[in-house]
Design a protein around this motif. Structure first.
Motif, PDB file in Angstrom:
ATOM      1  N   GLY A   8     -14.364  66.806  -8.292  1.00  0.00           N
ATOM      2  CA  GLY A   8     -13.513  65.924  -7.506  1.00  0.00           C
ATOM      3  C   GLY A   8     -12.072  66.161  -7.924  1.00  0.00           C
ATOM      4  N   PRO A   9     -11.179  65.224  -7.636  1.00  0.00           N
ATOM      5  CA  PRO A   9      -9.792  65.389  -8.093  1.00  0.00           C
ATOM      6  C   PRO A   9      -9.741  65.361  -9.624  1.00  0.00           C
ATOM      7  CG  PRO A   9      -9.953  63.706  -6.382  1.00  0.00           C
ATOM      8  CD  PRO A   9     -11.358  64.058  -6.781  1.00  0.00           C
ATOM      9  N   ARG A  21      -0.909  72.575 -10.092  1.00  0.00           N
ATOM     10  CA  ARG A  21      -2.326  72.884  -9.913  1.00  0.00           C
ATOM     11  C   ARG A  21      -2.848  73.882 -10.946  1.00  0.00           C
ATOM     12  NH1 ARG A  21      -3.708  71.980  -4.031  1.00  0.00           N
ATOM     13  NH2 ARG A  21      -2.028  70.633  -3.325  1.00  0.00           N
ATOM     14  N   LYS A  22      -1.983  74.728 -11.451  1.00  0.00           N
ATOM     15  CA  LYS A  22      -2.447  75.780 -12.351  1.00  0.00           C
ATOM     16  C   LYS A  22      -2.928  75.281 -13.711  1.00  0.00           C
ATOM     17  CE  LYS A  22      -0.356  79.646 -10.039  1.00  0.00           C
ATOM     18  NZ  LYS A  22       0.524  80.802 -10.131  1.00  0.00           N
ATOM     19  N   GLU A 114     -11.210  69.502  -6.596  1.00  0.00           N
ATOM     20  CA  GLU A 114     -11.023  69.074  -5.206  1.00  0.00           C
ATOM     21  C   GLU A 114      -9.571  68.671  -4.927  1.00  0.00           C
ATOM     22  OE1 GLU A 114     -13.282  66.198  -2.042  1.00  0.00           O
ATOM     23  OE2 GLU A 114     -13.149  65.530  -4.116  1.00  0.00           O
ATOM     24  N   GLY A 115      -8.962  69.347  -3.982  1.00  0.00           N
ATOM     25  CA  GLY A 115      -7.596  69.051  -3.585  1.00  0.00           C
ATOM     26  C   GLY A 115      -6.526  69.552  -4.542  1.00  0.00           C
ATOM     27  N   ARG A 116      -6.902  70.229  -5.602  1.00  0.00           N
ATOM     28  CA  ARG A 116      -5.925  70.709  -6.589  1.00  0.00           C
ATOM     29  C   ARG A 116      -6.045  72.212  -6.826  1.00  0.00           C
ATOM     30  NH1 ARG A 116      -2.215  66.880  -8.528  1.00  0.00           N
ATOM     31  NH2 ARG A 116      -2.070  68.249 -10.288  1.00  0.00           N
ATOM     32  N   PHE A 123      -7.823  83.664  -7.683  1.00  0.00           N
ATOM     33  CA  PHE A 123      -8.485  82.495  -8.262  1.00  0.00           C
ATOM     34  C   PHE A 123      -9.410  81.845  -7.239  1.00  0.00           C
ATOM     35  CE2 PHE A 123      -8.885  78.017  -9.451  1.00  0.00           C
ATOM     36  CZ  PHE A 123      -9.331  78.162 -10.748  1.00  0.00           C
ATOM     37  N   ALA A 124      -9.032  81.863  -5.966  1.00  0.00           N
ATOM     38  CA  ALA A 124      -9.856  81.251  -4.921  1.00  0.00           C
ATOM     39  C   ALA A 124     -11.251  81.870  -4.879  1.00  0.00           C
ATOM     40  CB  ALA A 124      -9.170  81.372  -3.568  1.00  0.00           C
ATOM     41  N   ALA A 125     -11.338  83.175  -5.062  1.00  0.00           N
ATOM     42  CA  ALA A 125     -12.642  83.845  -5.062  1.00  0.00           C
ATOM     43  C   ALA A 125     -13.486  83.373  -6.241  1.00  0.00           C
ATOM     44  CB  ALA A 125     -12.452  85.357  -5.117  1.00  0.00           C
TER      45      ALA A 125
END
Length: 162
Positions: A8-9, A21-22, A114-116, A123-125
């Protein structure tokens, strides 16, 4: 007791939220890896286009430590993480198949970060794969520890077929 939540967040106990976010992404990377993370891997996933990736990683490490309020020790080369005494980490519970005592079991399948999520394709992969693995582990954990009232009825054990 400090609870570090990455499902979650992301948040950690009563610590003021850290902007960016990092730091959370770095923390998730090290917490969800099966072992120490080489600094070059963290740099490649989070700072592929940075002018000074080493400085960016050091800055993000300090922000990640601040994000948890010192509830985890994070550092080294390769990067390692160790929760201090009295710290619970939700992803550790899910990956180990432990029933959570300090956070709701119903949140075991929430998306990691989530959301961050940082806007970095590399990194998305990685995040996509970890979310899939954690969701699978979270569903298994919920199935293991959630009691079903329907199993007490004859119809629940052997449902009628039409």
């Amino acid at each position: 007791m400090t609870v570090v939540r990455l499902l979650g967040p992301p948040r950690a106990g009563r610590v003021d939220p850290v902007r960016g976010r990092k730091p959370w992404a770095l923390l998730a990377l090290v917490l969800c890896s099966s072992g120490p993370v080489p600094r070059c891997r963290a740099v490649g996933l989070l700072f592929p286009d940075a002018g000074d990736p080493g400085a960016a990683l050091r800055w993000t490490l300090s922000r990640a430590r601040r994000a948890t309020g010192g509830a985890v020790r994070l550092g080294g080369d390769p990067l390692r993480v160790e929760p201090v005494a009295g710290t619970v980490v939700d992803v550790f519970d899910v990956l180990a198949g432990r029933r959570p005592r300090f956070w709701p079991l119903g949140e075991a399948t929430l998306p990691l970060l989530e959301g961050r999520e940082p806007d970095v394709p590399e990194f998305a992969a990685w995040l996509h794969g970890r979310r899939r693995d954690l969701a699978r582990s979270g569903r298994l954990l919920q199935q293991t520890y959630c009691s079903s009232t329907s199993s007490a009825s004859p119809a629940g054990r052997n449902p009628a077929r039409r």
